[in-house]
Design an enzyme around this catalytic site. Structure first.
Site, short mmCIF file in Angstrom:
data_model
loop_
_atom_site.label_atom_id
_atom_site.label_comp_id
_atom_site.label_asym_id
_atom_site.label_seq_id
_atom_site.Cartn_x
_atom_site.Cartn_y
_atom_site.Cartn_z
N ARG A 73 0.85 -1.20 0.00
CA ARG A 73 0.00 0.00 0.00
C ARG A 73 0.88 1.24 0.00
O ARG A 73 1.87 1.31 0.72
CB ARG A 73 -0.89 -0.01 1.23
CG ARG A 73 -1.87 1.15 1.36
CD ARG A 73 -2.64 1.04 2.67
NE ARG A 73 -3.45 -0.18 2.71
CZ ARG A 73 -3.82 -0.77 3.84
NH1 ARG A 73 -3.45 -0.28 5.01
NH2 ARG A 73 -4.56 -1.86 3.80
N ARG A 142 -1.42 6.89 9.70
CA ARG A 142 -1.39 6.31 8.35
C ARG A 142 -1.68 7.37 7.29
O ARG A 142 -1.69 8.57 7.57
CB ARG A 142 -2.41 5.17 8.28
CG ARG A 142 -2.06 4.01 9.21
CD ARG A 142 -2.96 2.82 8.94
NE ARG A 142 -2.62 1.67 9.76
CZ ARG A 142 -3.18 0.47 9.62
NH1 ARG A 142 -4.12 0.27 8.70
NH2 ARG A 142 -2.82 -0.54 10.39
N LYS A 209 -3.45 1.45 15.08
CA LYS A 209 -3.45 2.33 13.91
C LYS A 209 -4.14 3.65 14.23
O LYS A 209 -5.01 3.74 15.10
CB LYS A 209 -4.15 1.64 12.74
CG LYS A 209 -5.60 1.25 12.99
CD LYS A 209 -6.13 0.43 11.83
CE LYS A 209 -7.54 -0.09 12.12
NZ LYS A 209 -8.04 -0.96 11.04
N LYS A 211 -5.77 7.20 12.21
CA LYS A 211 -6.21 7.73 10.92
C LYS A 211 -6.61 9.19 11.04
O LYS A 211 -7.35 9.57 11.95
CB LYS A 211 -7.37 6.89 10.38
CG LYS A 211 -7.00 5.43 10.14
CD LYS A 211 -8.16 4.61 9.60
CE LYS A 211 -7.74 3.18 9.32
NZ LYS A 211 -8.84 2.36 8.78
N CYS A 430 -14.79 -3.58 0.52
CA CYS A 430 -13.40 -3.89 0.81
C CYS A 430 -12.95 -5.07 -0.04
O CYS A 430 -13.76 -5.72 -0.71
CB CYS A 430 -13.21 -4.18 2.29
SG CYS A 430 -14.06 -5.67 2.86
N CYS A 436 -7.64 -11.24 2.01
CA CYS A 436 -7.59 -10.62 3.33
C CYS A 436 -7.72 -11.68 4.41
O CYS A 436 -8.69 -12.45 4.43
CB CYS A 436 -8.69 -9.57 3.48
SG CYS A 436 -8.71 -8.81 5.12
N CYS A 475 -15.73 -8.24 6.96
CA CYS A 475 -15.60 -8.50 8.39
C CYS A 475 -15.97 -7.22 9.13
O CYS A 475 -16.15 -6.17 8.51
CB CYS A 475 -14.17 -8.94 8.73
SG CYS A 475 -12.99 -7.56 8.81
N CYS A 479 -13.23 -1.62 6.78
CA CYS A 479 -12.42 -0.84 5.85
C CYS A 479 -13.25 -0.10 4.81
O CYS A 479 -12.83 0.93 4.30
CB CYS A 479 -11.41 -1.75 5.15
SG CYS A 479 -10.14 -2.41 6.27
#
Length: 566
Positions: A73, A142, A209, A211, A430, A436, A475, A479
């Site tokens: 990514r 990120r 993470k 964002k 996603c 994934c 899931c 995302c």
């Protein structure tokens, strides 16, 4: 380190600033996999180890290891790439990856299917395009989102510059990335003699993470309230005078665990452009020090705020920033989607927003998206902009070049935006299966068929033109930002989903669980019954999610007021 810290915290602490044994793992030709600890560390370098789950059982029976590959990514703040960069990324996708580029909901490119022995040359090729992958994944700040459509050209340029500066400021300072992937080659803006020190992140980086996003009202294309940290541009007389600050958004959850949940961010005040970095550092370092490092599923900023209290958190941020936030300014969002087709910027240049279904740029049948965009890049004098809704803007086109680009759009089947229903235009999905590791159900591969079936139900109720936002996630990690879908499916198992309903179209109200663990027939029948009610009972210009709440068919979750006045 606390004895209660999660195993990931120990991996980070022992990693020698994200080096681990990645060099040794990459050199091991016996397996296509990395060592277990290195699978965690490579995320900070912008990559995830994956395997093809469609082939997993077959390979097991053949006594072969899984079909390992890597997703890479990019870090592209605001999602902007020049035409020259596009051509280089296209060549990488063709040479090293699976022949596709993917536009993510965080305005990044993803390459899929890169095998281990090609990882280093792929990383080097990405860096040669003057794009990198540092901090695209992992427990760091990120890729920073920024409003994509440059309709107000000067305002968007200002906001993008602010987003890019923030992204650069919060990059990890370790030289590990350059040592492992570039043999410590000097890259633009780097200092090869910088001492080994992480002044913001420390040796264990963030608890999870993080964002960040920048929005320009009235368009909330970045879904600002879904982010840990957000900045809503306040524009007066065509000038950005500052930003409202939002904190505590996030969508990751765990099925069956009520201690985890999606959350919308809170608006905590206003800052000037000169104060953005200081308040961001206050938020990030407070989360670094206060965040839960024992239980990763509760380690996002949203839980830190809920556990400590918003007022307490805000006071600590102000203490660290060295100033008090001013009262928030008024703002209004009218939608969180993209505007398709040609739009003129205030500077006289044109911008063409193309629909890229599920963000996948690939040649399939009559729709040769990868080849078509390659052809456009070869003549394009402007740039490309990835949107947070998985679409693509051919931006900054002089009027004399429009006809040539239109011809290529038609020739290569890039004109889905002209024929697609509103449902298809705005749907997000996603990647999910087969690559994934978190996916429980299909998303990207299921999206086209599901949309077709829902389109038939819409047409039966004379609702073919209804602009309804559909989102699918394989899931509960979220995302594709499913919890902001008017209709959303969150994967539970192959072919089974939680049906979520009732978000608004501005990104200011979460949806609710309507039915749990159901298969397609029940999904379609349930939605069909609600569409019948909508067709007969909706108010003028009333959106589907708003109707469901008003009619009492879905209980409203608390959200951000539609118009925020102070």
């Amino acid at each position: 380190m606390s004895a209660a810290a999660s195993p990931v915290e120990k991996i980070k602490a022992d990693s020698r600033y994200l080096r681990g044994t990645l060099q040794e793992s990459l050199a091991d030709a016996v397996t296509g996999s990395l060592r277990e600890e290195d699978q965690t560390l490579i995320k900070y370098h912008g990559s995830y180890q994956q395997d093809d789950r469609d082939l997993r059982e077959e390979r097991r029976q053949q006594k072969l290891e899984p079909d390992y590959s890597f997703m890479i990514r990019t870090r592209t703040p605001g999602g902007i790439a020049t035409a020259a960069q596009w051509l280089k990324l296209d060549a990488i996708a063709t040479r090293f990856a699976n022949g596709s580029l993917r536009v993510t909901t965080r305005q990044a490119f993803q390459f899929h299917g890169v095998i281990k022995r090609e990882l280093k040359p792929t990383m080097a090729a990405i860096n040669a395009s003057l794009i990198d992958t540092i901090a695209a994944c992992g427990d760091v700040n990120r890729n920073v989102l920024s409003a994509a459509n440059p309709l107000l050209s000067s305002v968007h340029a200002t906001v993008h510059a602010q987003a890019k500066a923030l992204s650069e400021y919060f990059l990890p300072k370790t030289r590990a990335y350059y040592e492992i992937w570039l043999d410590e080659e000097r890259v633009a803006g780097s200092d090869a003699h910088e001492p080994e020190h992480e002044p913001i992140y420390g040796t264990t980086y963030l608890p999870r993470k993080f964002k960040t996003a920048f929005a320009v009202p009235p368009v909330n294309d970045v879904d600002i309230f879904a982010n840990d940290l957000g900045f809503i541009a306040i524009v007066e007389h065509d000038t950005v005078v500052g930003y409202n600050v939002t904190v505590g958004g996030g969508f990751g959850a765990t099925h069956g665990d009520p201690t985890t949940y999606p959350r919308l961010a809170d608006v905590i005040g206003f800052v000037t452009p000169e104060q953005v970095i200081a308040v961001a550092e206050g938020v990030i370092t407070t989360q670094r020090d206060w965040g839960n490092r024992a239980e990763r599923k509760r380690s996002r900023l949203k839980y830190t705020i809920d556990d400590r209290g918003l007022d307490h958190f805000k006071a600590e941020v102000e203490r660290r920033a060295g100033f008090a936030l001013a009262p928030a300014r008024a703002f209004v969002f009218d939608h969180n989607g993209d505007r398709f087709g040609w739009i003129a910027g205030e500077d006289g240049r044109w911008h063409l927003t193309l629909r890229i279904e599920a963000g996948r740029i690939v040649d399939r049948g009559e729709r040769r998206l990868l080849s078509g965009l390659r052809a456009i890049a070869q003549i394009h004098d402007g740039d490309f902009r990835l949107t947070p809704n998985q679409n693509l803007i051919v931006a900054n086109v002089p009027v004399a070049q429009r006809a040539a680009i239109d011809a290529l759009v038609a020739e290569y089947g890039l004109d889905l935006y002209r024929s697609a229903s509103p449902l298809r235009l705005n749907a997000l999905a996603c990647v999910a299966l087969p690559t994934c590791s978190l996916a429980m159900a299909e998303a990207e591969r299921y999206l086209p068929d599901l949309v077709t079936k829902l389109e038939a139900r819409l047409a039966a109720h004379d609702l073919a033109d209804a602009d309804i936002h559909l989102r699918i996630s394989g899931c509960p990690n979220g995302c594709s930002r499913p919890y902001l879908g008017e209709i959303a499916l969150v994967g539970k198992a192959p072919g089974r989903y939680n049906l979520m309903l009732g978000a608004d179209h501005r990104g200011q109200r979460l949806n609710r669980l309507h039915k749990e663990n159901i298969a397609e027939p029940e999904i379609l029948d349930t939605v069909d019954a609600l569409l019948a009610r909508y067709a007969g009972e909706r108010g003028r210009d009333e959106r589907f999610g708003d109707f469901l709440v008003r009619a009492g068919l879905v209980a409203a979750k608390p959200g951000i007021p539609l118009e925020v006045r102070t």
